[in-house]
Design an enzyme around this catalytic site. Structure first.
Site, PDB file in Angstrom:
ATOM      1  N   GLU A   1       0.834  -1.202   0.000  1.00  0.00           N
ATOM      2  CA  GLU A   1       0.000   0.000   0.000  1.00  0.00           C
ATOM      3  C   GLU A   1       0.866   1.249   0.000  1.00  0.00           C
ATOM      4  O   GLU A   1       1.759   1.390   0.839  1.00  0.00           O
ATOM      5  CB  GLU A   1      -0.921  -0.006   1.233  1.00  0.00           C
ATOM      6  CG  GLU A   1      -1.623   1.305   1.523  1.00  0.00           C
ATOM      7  CD  GLU A   1      -2.484   1.805   0.371  1.00  0.00           C
ATOM      8  OE1 GLU A   1      -2.398   3.003   0.050  1.00  0.00           O
ATOM      9  OE2 GLU A   1      -3.240   0.992  -0.213  1.00  0.00           O
TER      10      GLU A   1
ATOM     11  N   ARG B   1     -26.383   8.857 -12.061  1.00  0.00           N
ATOM     12  CA  ARG B   1     -25.516   9.930 -11.568  1.00  0.00           C
ATOM     13  C   ARG B   1     -25.214  11.007 -12.602  1.00  0.00           C
ATOM     14  O   ARG B   1     -25.238  12.195 -12.298  1.00  0.00           O
ATOM     15  CB  ARG B   1     -24.203   9.324 -11.046  1.00  0.00           C
ATOM     16  CG  ARG B   1     -24.373   8.632  -9.718  1.00  0.00           C
ATOM     17  CD  ARG B   1     -23.095   7.941  -9.274  1.00  0.00           C
ATOM     18  NE  ARG B   1     -23.206   7.465  -7.896  1.00  0.00           N
ATOM     19  CZ  ARG B   1     -22.266   6.780  -7.271  1.00  0.00           C
ATOM     20  NH1 ARG B   1     -21.137   6.482  -7.901  1.00  0.00           N
ATOM     21  NH2 ARG B   1     -22.429   6.400  -6.026  1.00  0.00           N
TER      22      ARG B   1
ATOM     23  N   GLY C   1     -18.778   5.322   0.233  1.00  0.00           N
ATOM     24  CA  GLY C   1     -20.044   5.323   0.959  1.00  0.00           C
ATOM     25  C   GLY C   1     -20.445   4.029   1.619  1.00  0.00           C
ATOM     26  O   GLY C   1     -21.460   3.985   2.314  1.00  0.00           O
ATOM     27  N   GLY C   2     -19.674   2.949   1.400  1.00  0.00           N
ATOM     28  CA  GLY C   2     -20.021   1.687   2.031  1.00  0.00           C
ATOM     29  C   GLY C   2     -21.302   1.078   1.486  1.00  0.00           C
ATOM     30  O   GLY C   2     -22.014   0.357   2.193  1.00  0.00           O
TER      31      GLY C   2
ATOM     32  N   ASN D   1      -8.785   4.366  -1.219  1.00  0.00           N
ATOM     33  CA  ASN D   1      -9.988   5.148  -1.451  1.00  0.00           C
ATOM     34  C   ASN D   1     -11.228   4.398  -0.977  1.00  0.00           C
ATOM     35  O   ASN D   1     -12.245   5.000  -0.635  1.00  0.00           O
ATOM     36  CB  ASN D   1     -10.111   5.468  -2.947  1.00  0.00           C
ATOM     37  CG  ASN D   1     -10.949   6.679  -3.215  1.00  0.00           C
ATOM     38  OD1 ASN D   1     -10.736   7.736  -2.641  1.00  0.00           O
ATOM     39  ND2 ASN D   1     -11.924   6.544  -4.091  1.00  0.00           N
TER      40      ASN D   1
END
Length: 505
Positions: A73, A332, A86-87, A81
């Site tokens: 990482e 969107r 928003g999960g 990110n």
């Protein structure tokens, strides 16, 4: 193709246009021959990136028998990110859908995505992801992820099919997955920046250059090591939303003045290096902005999830007219474009407002935070609301009355909004209000992959040996516009797929 030809290929970033090359992130990496390096470490699988895709790949590879997997990482913390998204997780035919009597299927989910993709989405990959989404969802639950006990219907989805973590962000998934990785013995190394591939004499990817001890923005510091990957390298490095120069090369309107919901490490170096190697660039100009974002807070913030939850039973109002201007749960792109058209008499941006009855808004946990941190407002009357935002009162009252009629009838005659989730939820005082303005959120573009998560070669059309990719670094899957809550299943399914392909499972 020979080693010399591979390593000496013309720079494929030129295929993106000279402007994007000139403005790309500093210190681009480059690949080297295995004959020129001394290996510092050896693993079976090296995974670059620790978001949903990388973590899912690490778990699946280990469960399929891999004895040595390490996740590298770039940033100081794991999750990338993914941890701040928003999960939201969409899947068809889930237990909660069956419990709530929702009729859904793989075909229906794919159909919704193809419509949003405006005809250029990859149907084969969408179907692969939708077919395995429940499996990926179960993996998160088995690892300890917890979700709200209700489904949400996000914009562009024809039925409610979206789960959301109880903490209302992606960390509710990445943290349990990271814990599971470590429990299974997957290696995890932070501050480890990918700086290029190592190739054998036949051009196969056999390892990676990694700069350890890396601090974001301090290029060239730290220690460069060479990691041998005997089975393969999985690239799960995410998008390039924070690379302002690159996104402007695709869309000049996406300047530094346009906000971004992404973590600062989303700059695209891994994607660039795959292009250097010969990967096919797909749909880079399709960069999605989130229509639920607020101009009153930085990043993803609290308003985004609040808005996503409340859009189905709220109204979005143009402050110049006092009228609705869009279907609040359209896809969107449709909504973001509509919001960007909200301007004052001089043509300057005039962020529209979303009005929700407090009675219903408070059902989402972010409502308290939105009000506490002054990124949302509560009003006891429509007069008070109209005065605060300088909205024509007569027109606003008429619009609320008209919309409430649609709630009663179940038919939105203005914009064709699906009123299923608005049933019985009238717009009435007291109200909560937030301002809306799109922020760069997701890059539909990236490298082209097969449904086995293999990266395709632009010269031969065949997979590049030893190289796999998953998640937002891949392009072409969603087309022009990605439906909300479809990135987590994509990342996880393709991460799992990459691991299975490598392990022959």
């Amino acid at each position: 193709m020979s080693k010399v030809d591979l390593l000496g290929r013309r720079n494929f970033i030129k295929g993106l246009g000279a402007a994007s090359v000139a403005m790309a992130t500093p210190a681009l990496a480059s690949s080297v021959s295995a004959n020129e390096v001394k290996w510092d470490e050896t693993v079976e699988i090296a995974i670059i990136g620790s978001g949903f895709a990388g973590l899912a790949a690490g778990i699946e590879a280990t469960r399929k028998g891999c004895k040595s997997v390490t996740i590298f990482e770039k940033m100081p913390v794991f999750g990338g990110n993914s941890a701040i998204n928003g999960g939201l997780f969409a899947a068809p035919g889930t237990p909660m859908q069956k419990k709530e009597g929702v009729d859904d299927s793989v075909e229906r989910m794919v159909s919704d995505q193809l419509k949003s993709g405006r005809g250029i989405a990859d149907e084969e990959l969408l179907r692969h992801v939708a077919s395995h989404a429940n499996e990926a969802l179960q993996l998160t639950m088995d690892a300890g992820a917890e979700f709200h006990p209700y489904l949400q219907q996000l914009g562009g989805h024809s039925v409610p099919r979206t789960y959301q973590t109880t903490v209302s962000c992606g960390a509710g998934i990445t943290q349990p997955l990271l814990k599971e990785c470590r429990k299974l013995g997957v290696g995890t190394v932070s501050r480890a920046k990918f700086e290029g591939f190592v190739l054998d004499d036949n051009g196969k990817v056999v390892g990676a250059k990694i700069r350890t001890g890396y601090y974001f923005g301090e290029e060239g510091k730290g220690k460069l090591i060479y990691v041998k990957a005997t089975r393969g390298v999985i690239m799960a490095t995410g998008g390039f939303g924070q690379n302002i120069d690159l996104r402007m090369a695709q869309d000049p309107t996406l300047t530094a003045e346009v906000g971004c919901t992404n973590a600062k490490g989303a700059t695209g170096e891994g994607m660039f290096e795959m292009f250097r190697l010969g990967a096919i660039p797909v749909h880079l100009a399709h960069i999605q902005s989130g229509p639920w974002a607020s101009p009153d807070e930085g990043g993803f913030g609290y308003v985004s999830n609040y808005s996503i939850f409340n859009f189905p039973h709220s109204i979005a109002i143009n402050r110049m007219t006092g009228k609705r201007f869009m279907n609040e749960i359209a896809d969107r792109k449709t909504r973001a474009d509509a919001e960007l058209n909200c301007r004052d008499a001089q043509g300057n941006p005039l962020p529209p407002i979303m009005i929700t009855s407090y009675e219903h808004a408070k059902e989402h946990p972010n409502c308290k935070k939105v009000l506490k941190y002054n990124v949302g407002w509560k009003f006891d009357s429509v007069e008070e609301l109209a005065k605060h935002f300088d909205v024509p009162l007569k027109e606003l009252k008429a619009q609320i009355e008209e919309y409430n009629g649609y709630v009663k009838s179940g038919n939105d005659e203005q914009f064709g909004k699906n009123m299923g989730k608005a049933k019985g939820k009238y717009i009435k005082a007291p109200f909560t209000v937030v301002r809306l303005w799109p922020k760069v959120h997701y890059c539909q573009g990236g490298v082209q992959v097969t449904k086995e998560a293999r990266v395709k070669d632009s010269f031969t059309g065949q997979p590049i040996e030893g190289l796999f990719a998953a998640g937002e670094v891949c392009g072409g899957i969603h087309g022009v516009s990605r439906l909300g809550s479809c990135s987590i299943p994509e990342c996880m399914v393709m991460g799992m797929t990459a691991a299975r392909t490598i392990m022959g499972a």
